[in-house]
Design a protein around this motif. Structure first.
Motif, PDB file in Angstrom:
ATOM      1  N   ARG A  71      -3.282  -0.129 -10.710  1.00  0.00           N
ATOM      2  CA  ARG A  71      -3.819  -0.823  -9.615  1.00  0.00           C
ATOM      3  C   ARG A  71      -4.429   0.252  -8.264  1.00  0.00           C
ATOM      4  O   ARG A  71      -4.777   0.109  -7.444  1.00  0.00           O
ATOM      5  CB  ARG A  71      -3.222  -1.762  -8.702  1.00  0.00           C
TER       6      ARG A  71
ATOM      7  N   ASP B 248     -13.443   7.536  -8.692  1.00  0.00           N
ATOM      8  CA  ASP B 248     -14.653   6.584  -9.165  1.00  0.00           C
ATOM      9  C   ASP B 248     -14.296   5.658 -10.026  1.00  0.00           C
ATOM     10  O   ASP B 248     -14.934   5.498 -10.990  1.00  0.00           O
ATOM     11  CB  ASP B 248     -15.760   7.546  -9.504  1.00  0.00           C
ATOM     12  N   ALA B 249     -12.903   5.144 -10.075  1.00  0.00           N
ATOM     13  CA  ALA B 249     -12.498   4.384 -10.908  1.00  0.00           C
ATOM     14  C   ALA B 249     -12.084   3.072 -10.202  1.00  0.00           C
ATOM     15  O   ALA B 249     -11.931   2.907  -8.846  1.00  0.00           O
ATOM     16  CB  ALA B 249     -11.244   4.988 -11.549  1.00  0.00           C
ATOM     17  N   ASN B 250     -11.474   2.169 -10.585  1.00  0.00           N
ATOM     18  CA  ASN B 250     -11.285   0.739  -9.992  1.00  0.00           C
ATOM     19  C   ASN B 250      -9.830   0.802  -9.579  1.00  0.00           C
ATOM     20  O   ASN B 250      -8.989   0.439 -10.160  1.00  0.00           O
ATOM     21  CB  ASN B 250     -11.444  -0.564 -10.978  1.00  0.00           C
TER      22      ASN B 250
ATOM     23  N   PRO C 289      -8.024  -0.387  -6.370  1.00  0.00           N
ATOM     24  CA  PRO C 289      -8.031  -1.066  -5.134  1.00  0.00           C
ATOM     25  C   PRO C 289      -6.928  -0.560  -4.082  1.00  0.00           C
ATOM     26  O   PRO C 289      -7.003  -0.682  -2.992  1.00  0.00           O
ATOM     27  CB  PRO C 289      -8.147  -2.463  -5.310  1.00  0.00           C
TER      28      PRO C 289
END
Ligand SMILES: *Cc1c(COP(=O)(O)O)cnc(C)c1O
Length: 237
Positions: A170, A200-202, A204
């Motif tokens: 996460r 540049d990844a998800n 959050p």
């Protein structure tokens, strides 16, 4: 000052830091770090409205979590924030909702195997050592934006971890250098924000900031702060 008063004060300081940096307070989650605190203090924090609690030792957490869960007036989300020894890894997934301190490829691989065996994904953050202190755990990220070798190694390791089955990555977590000047701490936090962008990844979540530096962390983009002493007072020893 009661625990409830202290929490109120922390919320005010979070709001001030958000206002200074044009952020909304809903973007920042307060995790109360309850290490070395008795169950009564933890229940007082929950009664005062906190639902996210963090522990740094598996043994201590295993004793306290069931007691707090049994008596808390609302459900608690449990965060593991401390280094996990290999032989303790098995106990982690059943106790915690989010493991913030995945600090090596080996540990990530072990937790991945355990999560697969449980048939339940484990939410995690990856701990990065951007301050470069040898005493700190984490994937080596010191000077990542200038040092090509560090960057390549870090990208390689993180991409392997992010592809592991059973782990839901996460975001990132870090600790500021202990007792450093504000400028130095701010640079470490800014490096982390930039790293999250660059990957540049998800991702959050960005967990950074403790009692001594959470306002700076918020100004530099923290989405999660981990606060102990400002809520519970000084720890003994
Ligand atoms: C103890 C601890 C905290 C909280 O520290 P305080 O200075 O008491 O706010 C935060 N994160 C980690 C990983 C910790 O071990």
């Amino acid at each position: 000052m009661s625990i409830a008063d202290n929490i109120q004060r922390v919320h005010e300081r979070i709001a001030a830091a958000c206002a200074r940096s044009g952020r909304d307070t809903s973007e920042v989650t307060l995790v109360a770090v309850t290490k070395q605190q008795p169950v009564e203090a933890m229940l007082a924090a929950v009664a005062a409205g906190l639902q996210q609690l963090g522990e740094n030792r598996v043994e201590e957490a295993a004793l306290k979590i069931p007691k707090v869960d049994a008596e808390a007036i609302q459900p608690v989300t449990w965060h593991m924030v401390g280094h996990i020894q290999s032989r303790k890894a098995r106990q982690v997934a059943p106790l915690f909702d989010l493991v913030q301190s995945v600090d090596s490829l080996r540990l990530a691989q072990r937790l991945s195997r355990l999560a697969q065996a449980r048939e339940r994904d484990l939410p995690v953050l990856l701990e990065i050592n951007v301050s470069g202190e040898a005493s700190k755990y984490g994937f080596a990220g010191y000077n990542w934006h200038k040092d090509e070798a560090v960057r390549q190694q870090l990208w390689q390791e993180l991409s392997v971890v992010m592809a592991l089955p059973g782990l839901e990555v996460r975001g990132l977590m870090t600790m500021a250098p202990f007792g450093a000047e504000e400028q130095v701490i701010r640079r470490v936090f800014a490096d982390m924000s930039a790293l999250r962008e660059a990957l540049d990844a998800n991702l959050p979540e960005l967990s950074m900031g403790m009692t001594d530096d959470f306002p700076v962390a918020i100004e530099e983009g923290a989405t999660m702060i981990r606060v102990g002493r400002a809520i519970f007072g000084e720890r003994n020893g």
